[in-house]
Design an enzyme around this catalytic site. Structure first.
Site, short mmCIF file in Angstrom:
data_model
loop_
_atom_site.label_atom_id
_atom_site.label_comp_id
_atom_site.label_asym_id
_atom_site.label_seq_id
_atom_site.Cartn_x
_atom_site.Cartn_y
_atom_site.Cartn_z
N GLU A 33 2.42 -2.46 6.65
CA GLU A 33 1.94 -3.82 6.54
C GLU A 33 2.78 -4.76 7.39
O GLU A 33 3.95 -4.49 7.66
CB GLU A 33 2.09 -4.18 5.06
CG GLU A 33 1.57 -5.48 4.62
CD GLU A 33 2.45 -6.06 3.53
OE1 GLU A 33 2.58 -7.29 3.53
OE2 GLU A 33 3.01 -5.30 2.71
N LYS A 94 -0.74 -15.78 7.91
CA LYS A 94 -0.85 -14.74 6.89
C LYS A 94 -2.34 -14.48 6.68
O LYS A 94 -3.07 -15.40 6.31
CB LYS A 94 -0.20 -15.23 5.59
CG LYS A 94 -0.37 -14.30 4.41
CD LYS A 94 0.21 -14.92 3.14
CE LYS A 94 -0.30 -14.19 1.91
NZ LYS A 94 0.05 -14.89 0.66
N VAL A 114 -1.49 -6.80 2.08
CA VAL A 114 -1.88 -5.47 1.58
C VAL A 114 -3.39 -5.30 1.64
O VAL A 114 -3.90 -4.26 2.08
CB VAL A 114 -1.36 -5.27 0.13
CG1 VAL A 114 -1.98 -4.04 -0.52
CG2 VAL A 114 0.16 -5.18 0.13
N ASP A 144 -4.57 -17.33 -10.40
CA ASP A 144 -4.58 -17.02 -8.97
C ASP A 144 -4.42 -15.50 -8.88
O ASP A 144 -3.37 -14.96 -9.23
CB ASP A 144 -3.41 -17.76 -8.30
CG ASP A 144 -3.20 -17.37 -6.84
OD1 ASP A 144 -3.68 -16.28 -6.42
OD2 ASP A 144 -2.53 -18.13 -6.13
N SER A 146 -4.56 -12.10 -6.60
CA SER A 146 -4.51 -11.64 -5.20
C SER A 146 -5.70 -10.75 -4.86
O SER A 146 -6.06 -9.86 -5.64
CB SER A 146 -3.22 -10.85 -4.96
OG SER A 146 -3.25 -10.30 -3.66
N ASP A 148 -5.54 -8.43 -3.01
CA ASP A 148 -5.01 -7.06 -2.91
C ASP A 148 -5.66 -6.18 -3.98
O ASP A 148 -5.93 -5.00 -3.74
CB ASP A 148 -3.49 -7.02 -3.14
CG ASP A 148 -2.70 -7.66 -2.01
OD1 ASP A 148 -3.32 -8.08 -1.01
OD2 ASP A 148 -1.47 -7.73 -2.13
N LYS A 165 5.91 -7.45 -8.30
CA LYS A 165 7.13 -8.24 -8.48
C LYS A 165 7.01 -9.17 -9.69
O LYS A 165 5.93 -9.65 -10.01
CB LYS A 165 7.33 -9.07 -7.22
CG LYS A 165 8.72 -9.58 -7.04
CD LYS A 165 8.85 -10.30 -5.74
CE LYS A 165 9.36 -9.33 -4.70
NZ LYS A 165 9.49 -9.97 -3.40
N1 PSU Z 1 4.91 -8.92 -2.62
C1 PSU Z 1 6.17 -8.78 -2.14
N2 PSU Z 1 6.42 -9.04 -0.84
C2 PSU Z 1 5.43 -9.46 0.01
C3 PSU Z 1 4.11 -9.58 -0.51
C4 PSU Z 1 3.90 -9.30 -1.82
O1 PSU Z 1 7.05 -8.43 -2.89
O2 PSU Z 1 5.70 -9.70 1.20
C5 PSU Z 1 2.98 -9.99 0.41
C6 PSU Z 1 2.06 -8.79 0.67
O3 PSU Z 1 1.63 -8.82 2.01
C7 PSU Z 1 0.90 -9.04 -0.26
C8 PSU Z 1 0.80 -10.52 -0.22
O4 PSU Z 1 -0.29 -8.41 0.15
O5 PSU Z 1 2.16 -10.96 -0.21
C9 PSU Z 1 0.05 -11.09 -1.41
O6 PSU Z 1 -0.24 -12.44 -1.20
P1 PSU Z 1 -1.30 -13.19 -2.13
O7 PSU Z 1 -0.65 -13.30 -3.47
O8 PSU Z 1 -1.51 -14.54 -1.46
O9 PSU Z 1 -2.54 -12.36 -2.13
MN MN Z 2 -3.90 -16.10 -4.21
#
Ligand code: PSU
Ligand code: MN
Length: 322
Positions: A33, A94, A114, A144, A146, A148, A165
């Site tokens: 990634e 991003k 991801v 919210d 993700s 992913d 996390k």
């Molecule tokens: N979690 C981590 N480090 C990261 C990310 C998530 O510990 O860098 C990044 C990954 O690329 C993940 C993205 O896909 O953040 C998720 O962002 P969002 O919550 O906006 O979908």
């Molecule tokens: Mn989001």
């Protein structure tokens, strides 16, 4: 159901010659990634880590394919200069899956999350993808969530991560994975890991002891026709673990700072990661790097197992010849 990616125009993706040759020969390929590099790790460590992860895939007998969108082109496998650009340029967006068409149409450069990396990897014919932690359900209201998580319901990809996390709502994230019918395996554990820490109080669907066992579940996923991907969770190595209690305060503070400053949407995850790194100094960073390395090693083992017994040696030979 056919994956959407199956309908992609192959010319819409640019696959590096090395990755293309590896895929054509059935050698093990591991997708990596780029959002973690551009927005998840501080500079200059991010570029070093990007290079190191690629080297780890090679050391394990695989071919690395770091994924990003460069000047509007989805790229599978980056050159050294492109990796550097993603890690150092100020103008790297991003990109989640929904933003890929916008970046392509606009000729933009961006790092893939991801979700977006999974989509592009699968479209290129890659099965195994290593990352740090997946996105999930954030705390607070409105929820919210993700993309992913939803990407894994429709894309044939095997994602290796260290769980989610603690900036997220872990029980809600685990529950969402269950609702979305995404199989969650634990690498030599039945615990759903929490990124910096090995324990979350949640469980995986099944522990797996070896890469061959993972490969068996993967083949069963494919043969049963169940759509979507699979999540393999490898806990951070014991000696590098940061107990959840040691980071809890910093996380709570980062979340309340985000709330009071009105940070939301796609900015939220990078904001929380930056605040956390600043608040804990090197502690979270070295755990983060340790788990990334570990995930890449596990993912490479799995890719080698999926490629078959005679492949690793041939892959090393092909890598040397390139
Ligand atoms: N979690 C981590 N480090 C990261 C990310 C998530 O510990 O860098 C990044 C990954 O690329 C993940 C993205 O896909 O953040 C998720 O962002 P969002 O919550 O906006 O979908
Ligand atoms: Mn989001």
């Amino acid at each position: 159901m056919k994956a959407d990616a199956m309908e992609a125009d192959p010319k819409a993706l640019r696959i590096s010659p090395e990755v293309e040759a590896a895929l054509a020969g059935g050698y093990p390929v591991v997708a990596l990634e780029s959002t973690v590099l551009a927005h998840g790790l501080p500079r200059p460590r991010n570029l070093e880590v990007g290079r190191e992860l690629e080297a780890l895939v090679r050391a394990g007998g695989g071919v690395p394919a770091t994924i990003a969108v460069i000047d509007g082109e989805p790229r599978i496998g980056l050159s050294e200069a492109e990796l550097e650009r993603i890690a150092t340029s100020e103008d790297v967006r991003k990109l989640s899956t929904r933003e890929i068409p916008i970046a392509v149409a606009g000729g933009l450069t961006g790092a893939t999350t991801v979700a977006a990396t999974s989509f592009l990897a699968a479209a290129a014919g890659i099965t195994v993808f290593a990352t740090g932690g997946i996105g999930g359900v954030h705390r607070g209201e409105p929820r919210d969530v993700s993309p992913d998580l939803t990407e894994l319901t429709r894309t044939r990809i095997l994602v290796v991560c260290a769980g989610a996390k603690a900036i997220l709502d872990i029980p809600a994230t685990r529950e969402a994975l269950e609702t979305l019918a995404i199989p969650v395996l634990g690498w030599q554990t039945d615990v759903f890991p929490g990124f910096y820490s090995r324990e979350t109080g949640e469980r995986v669907d099944a522990p797996v002891e070896s890469a061959d066992e993972v490969a068996e579940v993967w083949r069963a996923l494919r043969s049963t026709g169940i759509p979507g991907g699979l999540l393999l969770c490898a806990p951070v190595p014991l000696e590098e673990e940061l107990p959840a209690s040691e980071v809890k305060e910093a996380i709570d503070l980062a979340i309340s700072t985000a709330r009071t400053s009105g940070v939301r949407g796609k900015q939220l995850t990078p904001f929380l990661l930056r605040e956390l790194t600043a608040a804990t100094g090197g502690a979270t960073l070295s755990a983060n790097i340790a788990l990334l390395r570990n995930n890449v090693r596990v993912a490479t083992e799995v890719a080698v197992a999926l490629a078959g017994p005679d492949q690793p040696e041939r892959a090393q030979r092909s890598a040397r010849e390139c």
